[in-house]
Design a protein around this motif. Sequence first.
Motif, PDB file in Angstrom:
ATOM      1  N   PHE A   1      -7.948  -5.163   1.386  1.00  0.00           N
ATOM      2  CA  PHE A   1      -6.850  -5.918   0.765  1.00  0.00           C
ATOM      3  C   PHE A   1      -5.880  -6.440   1.824  1.00  0.00           C
ATOM      4  CE2 PHE A   1      -2.405  -5.712  -0.671  1.00  0.00           C
ATOM      5  CZ  PHE A   1      -2.423  -6.694  -1.651  1.00  0.00           C
TER       6      PHE A   1
ATOM      7  N   THR B   1      -6.033  -1.631  -6.370  1.00  0.00           N
ATOM      8  CA  THR B   1      -6.395  -2.833  -5.600  1.00  0.00           C
ATOM      9  C   THR B   1      -7.010  -3.884  -6.516  1.00  0.00           C
ATOM     10  OG1 THR B   1      -8.490  -1.740  -5.025  1.00  0.00           O
ATOM     11  CG2 THR B   1      -6.721  -1.670  -3.391  1.00  0.00           C
TER      12      THR B   1
ATOM     13  N   HIS C   1      -0.641 -10.234  -7.960  1.00  0.00           N
ATOM     14  CA  HIS C   1      -2.093 -10.054  -8.123  1.00  0.00           C
ATOM     15  C   HIS C   1      -2.781 -11.328  -8.632  1.00  0.00           C
ATOM     16  CE1 HIS C   1      -2.001  -5.549  -7.721  1.00  0.00           C
ATOM     17  NE2 HIS C   1      -0.721  -5.804  -7.984  1.00  0.00           N
TER      18      HIS C   1
ATOM     19  N   TYR D   1       0.820  -1.217   0.000  1.00  0.00           N
ATOM     20  CA  TYR D   1       0.000   0.000   0.000  1.00  0.00           C
ATOM     21  C   TYR D   1       0.851   1.264   0.000  1.00  0.00           C
ATOM     22  CZ  TYR D   1      -2.943   3.709   1.989  1.00  0.00           C
ATOM     23  OH  TYR D   1      -3.587   4.901   2.229  1.00  0.00           O
TER      24      TYR D   1
ATOM     25  N   TYR E   1     -11.027  -4.765  -5.430  1.00  0.00           N
ATOM     26  CA  TYR E   1     -11.551  -4.794  -4.065  1.00  0.00           C
ATOM     27  C   TYR E   1     -12.387  -3.551  -3.756  1.00  0.00           C
ATOM     28  CZ  TYR E   1      -8.365  -8.680  -3.084  1.00  0.00           C
ATOM     29  OH  TYR E   1      -7.720  -9.894  -3.095  1.00  0.00           O
TER      30      TYR E   1
ATOM     31  N   TRP F   1      -8.013  -0.679   0.369  1.00  0.00           N
ATOM     32  CA  TRP F   1      -6.691  -1.124   0.802  1.00  0.00           C
ATOM     33  C   TRP F   1      -6.757  -1.826   2.159  1.00  0.00           C
ATOM     34  CZ3 TRP F   1      -2.538  -2.023  -1.857  1.00  0.00           C
ATOM     35  CH2 TRP F   1      -2.349  -1.362  -3.077  1.00  0.00           C
TER      36      TRP F   1
END
Length: 417
Positions: A227, A194, A336, A150, A208, A224
């Motif tokens: 996540f 995200t 990812h 992040y 997300y 985030w």
Amino acid sequence: MLYYLFKYLNELDFPGAGMFDYISFRAALSIMTSLFIATVFGKKIIYYLQKQQIGEIVRDLGLAGQIEKKGTPTMGGLIILISILVPVLLFAKLENIYIILMIITTVWLGLIGFIDDYIKVFKKDKEGLKGRFKIAGQIGLGLIVGLTLYINDDVVIRERANIYDIGTKTEVVDEGFTNDHANATAMTKDIKSTKTTIPFFKNNEFDYESLVRFGGEYSSLLAWILFIIVTIFIVTAVSNGANMTDGLDGLATGTSAIVGATLGILAYVSGHLVYASYLNIMYIPLSGELVVYISAFIGATIGFLWYNSYPAQVFMGDTGSLSLGGIIAVLAIIIHKELLIPILCGIFLVENVSVMMQVSWFKYTKKKFGEGRRIFRMAPLHHHYQLKGYPEAKIVTRFWIIGIFLAVITIVTLKIR
């Protein structure tokens, strides 16, 4: 480290030094070095463990061949950890944020597993490190990984990079790849996102943030946070799943090697502008360097399998199993592809679920009927087949075959939408 040495030598026009610019070349060196360390120095480590009488403590559960394993050297996960870290330190770009995260993951979970094994072996406590401390360590790692992804400015994606358009200059990760468009440019920009890969959907992507639209201007921050929570869950679940799977000779090691090879392919195509464009998947700058790491991972697991295959000369213990699962989880999150884990790590998932089902059903039936009943003869699932009379080597081989099948499905999902 050698990467930086040969980079300097290349500036001095030293013959052959430029080869170290190629990810494929360094990946090949990485896998060969890890294999060499695991097979050659692994034998010396096994002898040392035997000399120190660091042997497996076996509880008699009535399983075939179980008693014969008593005294087999454990904590062999040290072989895997050393075989991963040495090539990575030698051949990877150590300033790469993804490589830094993978090194932290390897050492962090390796240390937790080592403490657990140490308590079991030297303190003669069969339970090892208390479960709450293991979970706390896994949650801590998940927080570190999630927050780093992040906060760090290098963690970006470039969606559907089109190499044929004119626009912002982009980087081709593997400098050795050549075609007519190797020096082309793309219009898309690097962004914080995200978004992640989701199988079988048309756009092959899931954000997300779509789950927290109600947050208005805070939707991005809430995405985030979500996540990071998902990251913690995945790290904990997969590392524990690998730990559950480590019950038969070579089962966790071979399964991890198959998963690692698949993640290596996914990391390469995600970190390569040309392949990402062709497959219509998100391009992740700098992630191609993970191929060097995962090559060391594959070499380490295959090399360890030399001694861990049936009948095993050494067990990895929690030192290895927790690390293997955590490495797989973190690498999938970085590229990812974490939503592909239920397919790719299907063996780990089934082993984990079998234990959850067995314990839950036993408690429920004991409360309702006064006597606990079982779904399987024994959990995790591989022990169920042992009690049914299947030879250990056959169970392991068939689980590997299923693992390969799941790996192929995982790769195919990139084109099935």
